[in-house]
Design a protein around this motif. Sequence first.
Motif, PDB file in Angstrom:
ATOM      1  N   VAL A 196      16.374   1.676  84.751  1.00  0.00           N
ATOM      2  CA  VAL A 196      16.954   1.977  86.061  1.00  0.00           C
ATOM      3  C   VAL A 196      15.940   2.739  86.912  1.00  0.00           C
ATOM      4  N   ASN A 197      15.454   3.871  86.386  1.00  0.00           N
ATOM      5  CA  ASN A 197      14.453   4.641  87.128  1.00  0.00           C
ATOM      6  C   ASN A 197      13.080   3.970  87.074  1.00  0.00           C
ATOM      7  N   ILE A 198      12.699   3.459  85.918  1.00  0.00           N
ATOM      8  CA  ILE A 198      11.458   2.691  85.757  1.00  0.00           C
ATOM      9  C   ILE A 198      11.849   1.239  85.522  1.00  0.00           C
ATOM     10  N   ILE A 199      11.366   0.348  86.373  1.00  0.00           N
ATOM     11  CA  ILE A 199      11.740  -1.060  86.304  1.00  0.00           C
ATOM     12  C   ILE A 199      10.491  -1.920  86.128  1.00  0.00           C
ATOM     13  N   PRO A 200      10.640  -3.163  85.690  1.00  0.00           N
ATOM     14  CA  PRO A 200       9.471  -4.028  85.515  1.00  0.00           C
ATOM     15  C   PRO A 200       8.803  -4.329  86.864  1.00  0.00           C
ATOM     16  N   LYS A 201       7.486  -4.322  86.880  1.00  0.00           N
ATOM     17  CA  LYS A 201       6.767  -4.706  88.093  1.00  0.00           C
ATOM     18  C   LYS A 201       6.868  -6.208  88.311  1.00  0.00           C
ATOM     19  N   GLU A 202       6.787  -6.958  87.231  1.00  0.00           N
ATOM     20  CA  GLU A 202       6.915  -8.419  87.274  1.00  0.00           C
ATOM     21  C   GLU A 202       7.978  -8.829  86.251  1.00  0.00           C
ATOM     22  N   PRO A 203       8.621  -9.990  86.432  1.00  0.00           N
ATOM     23  CA  PRO A 203       9.608 -10.445  85.442  1.00  0.00           C
ATOM     24  C   PRO A 203       9.044 -10.510  84.022  1.00  0.00           C
ATOM     25  N   ALA A 204       7.764 -10.827  83.915  1.00  0.00           N
ATOM     26  CA  ALA A 204       7.149 -10.918  82.589  1.00  0.00           C
ATOM     27  C   ALA A 204       7.049  -9.556  81.902  1.00  0.00           C
ATOM     28  N   ASP A 205       7.244  -8.465  82.659  1.00  0.00           N
ATOM     29  CA  ASP A 205       7.162  -7.123  82.074  1.00  0.00           C
ATOM     30  C   ASP A 205       8.509  -6.620  81.557  1.00  0.00           C
ATOM     31  N   THR A 206       9.550  -7.432  81.680  1.00  0.00           N
ATOM     32  CA  THR A 206      10.887  -6.980  81.306  1.00  0.00           C
ATOM     33  C   THR A 206      10.954  -6.544  79.850  1.00  0.00           C
ATOM     34  N   TRP A 207      10.221  -7.234  78.999  1.00  0.00           N
ATOM     35  CA  TRP A 207      10.270  -6.903  77.568  1.00  0.00           C
ATOM     36  C   TRP A 207       9.834  -5.466  77.314  1.00  0.00           C
ATOM     37  N   ILE A 208       8.960  -4.935  78.173  1.00  0.00           N
ATOM     38  CA  ILE A 208       8.462  -3.570  77.971  1.00  0.00           C
ATOM     39  C   ILE A 208       9.585  -2.562  78.182  1.00  0.00           C
ATOM     40  N   THR A 209      10.332  -2.723  79.281  1.00  0.00           N
ATOM     41  CA  THR A 209      11.419  -1.778  79.550  1.00  0.00           C
ATOM     42  C   THR A 209      12.495  -1.869  78.469  1.00  0.00           C
ATOM     43  N   ILE A 210      12.779  -3.093  78.006  1.00  0.00           N
ATOM     44  CA  ILE A 210      13.779  -3.256  76.939  1.00  0.00           C
ATOM     45  C   ILE A 210      13.295  -2.585  75.653  1.00  0.00           C
ATOM     46  N   ALA A 211      12.039  -2.834  75.304  1.00  0.00           N
ATOM     47  CA  ALA A 211      11.507  -2.291  74.056  1.00  0.00           C
ATOM     48  C   ALA A 211      11.437  -0.769  74.091  1.00  0.00           C
ATOM     49  N   VAL A 212      10.958  -0.210  75.198  1.00  0.00           N
ATOM     50  CA  VAL A 212      10.804   1.245  75.274  1.00  0.00           C
ATOM     51  C   VAL A 212      12.173   1.930  75.282  1.00  0.00           C
ATOM     52  N   SER A 213      13.153   1.343  75.961  1.00  0.00           N
ATOM     53  CA  SER A 213      14.486   1.959  75.985  1.00  0.00           C
ATOM     54  C   SER A 213      15.088   2.012  74.581  1.00  0.00           C
ATOM     55  N   TRP A 214      14.886   0.960  73.798  1.00  0.00           N
ATOM     56  CA  TRP A 214      15.384   0.985  72.416  1.00  0.00           C
ATOM     57  C   TRP A 214      14.550   1.923  71.547  1.00  0.00           C
ATOM     58  N   TYR A 215      13.257   2.025  71.851  1.00  0.00           N
ATOM     59  CA  TYR A 215      12.400   2.920  71.061  1.00  0.00           C
ATOM     60  C   TYR A 215      12.846   4.375  71.236  1.00  0.00           C
ATOM     61  N   ILE A 216      13.054   4.807  72.476  1.00  0.00           N
ATOM     62  CA  ILE A 216      13.449   6.205  72.669  1.00  0.00           C
ATOM     63  C   ILE A 216      14.880   6.438  72.185  1.00  0.00           C
ATOM     64  N   THR A 217      15.694   5.371  72.189  1.00  0.00           N
ATOM     65  CA  THR A 217      17.027   5.484  71.586  1.00  0.00           C
ATOM     66  C   THR A 217      16.910   5.823  70.105  1.00  0.00           C
ATOM     67  N   ASP A 218      16.049   5.125  69.407  1.00  0.00           N
ATOM     68  CA  ASP A 218      15.935   5.325  67.964  1.00  0.00           C
ATOM     69  C   ASP A 218      15.203   6.614  67.604  1.00  0.00           C
ATOM     70  N   THR A 219      14.385   7.132  68.513  1.00  0.00           N
ATOM     71  CA  THR A 219      13.807   8.451  68.237  1.00  0.00           C
ATOM     72  C   THR A 219      14.895   9.513  68.227  1.00  0.00           C
ATOM     73  N   PHE A 220      15.885   9.363  69.097  1.00  0.00           N
ATOM     74  CA  PHE A 220      17.003  10.328  69.076  1.00  0.00           C
ATOM     75  C   PHE A 220      17.891  10.084  67.872  1.00  0.00           C
ATOM     76  N   MET A 221      18.153   8.823  67.539  1.00  0.00           N
ATOM     77  CA  MET A 221      19.010   8.542  66.386  1.00  0.00           C
ATOM     78  C   MET A 221      18.395   9.108  65.113  1.00  0.00           C
ATOM     79  N   ARG A 222      17.073   9.036  65.002  1.00  0.00           N
ATOM     80  CA  ARG A 222      16.406   9.625  63.841  1.00  0.00           C
ATOM     81  C   ARG A 222      16.615  11.130  63.809  1.00  0.00           C
ATOM     82  N   LYS A 223      16.490  11.772  64.968  1.00  0.00           N
ATOM     83  CA  LYS A 223      16.699  13.228  65.046  1.00  0.00           C
ATOM     84  C   LYS A 223      18.145  13.574  64.727  1.00  0.00           C
ATOM     85  N   LEU A 224      19.073  12.747  65.238  1.00  0.00           N
ATOM     86  CA  LEU A 224      20.492  13.018  65.020  1.00  0.00           C
ATOM     87  C   LEU A 224      20.852  12.882  63.547  1.00  0.00           C
TER      88      LEU A 224
END
Length: 231
Positions: free
Chosen positions: A203-231
């Motif tokens: 939402v705050n950081i969005i893909p510059k090009e459609p081909a970059d969408t995978w980056i936002t999806i991957a990073v959002s899940w990555y930071i999700t799992d960093t919290f799940m590990r802490k939890l």
Amino acid sequence: EFSNKAPCFLGDIFDRKAREPVNGLPKPVSGGNRHISLDEESLDVAVVCSGDMTDEIVDPNDSTKKTVSFACYTPLSAQQIGFAIGPFEYVNLTDFRESDQDEQLGQNAIPLHAFCLPGRADEVRNTCFPMARAVDFFSLTYGSYPFASYKICFVDDAAEDTLPTACLSICSSRLLFPEDIIDPIYDSTRLLVHALSCQWIGVNIIPKEPADTWITIAVSWYITDTFMRKL
């Protein structure tokens, strides 16, 4: 700026004449066979929307309707705007914030609000108690939260489990569970935390090009799992 016009009460949604009794029996509401009790008719209709609420005005020409206005001061695109209208109950998730986090974050502590359909507030408290810790973890680890508050709204019949929009996640009531059931705790928590992480990446950081969408999806899940590990 957004303005949403809605009924003031649940009973105002339906045509009162269509519900007048016939031979002492209540008529079904239009579009179905469900009867609405007097208690249900008096339920306030709430508007939950992206941004911060700026005004709520009852229509001077029709006292059964109101206009609720919101404003968001962060640049957004159309698909990042969400809203829900219904007889929602309010739950303050900030109550689950630990005292040491309050001291560490100070004025940067993000208010957390949850909304649900009547009778499900206890399930919301049970399901969403890690969310205050999650937003504090993200704020300290990945930068300040991009909006003034965060809202979660649980609705029935949602097509997706979560729909992240600017400062608001519209979530399915399927994710809610009572305190005497623990089986869904991991999957539900992970989905709710991911909806929160999308506020930073998606939402705050969005893909510059459609081909970059995978980056936002991957990073959002990555930071999700960093919290799940802490939890």
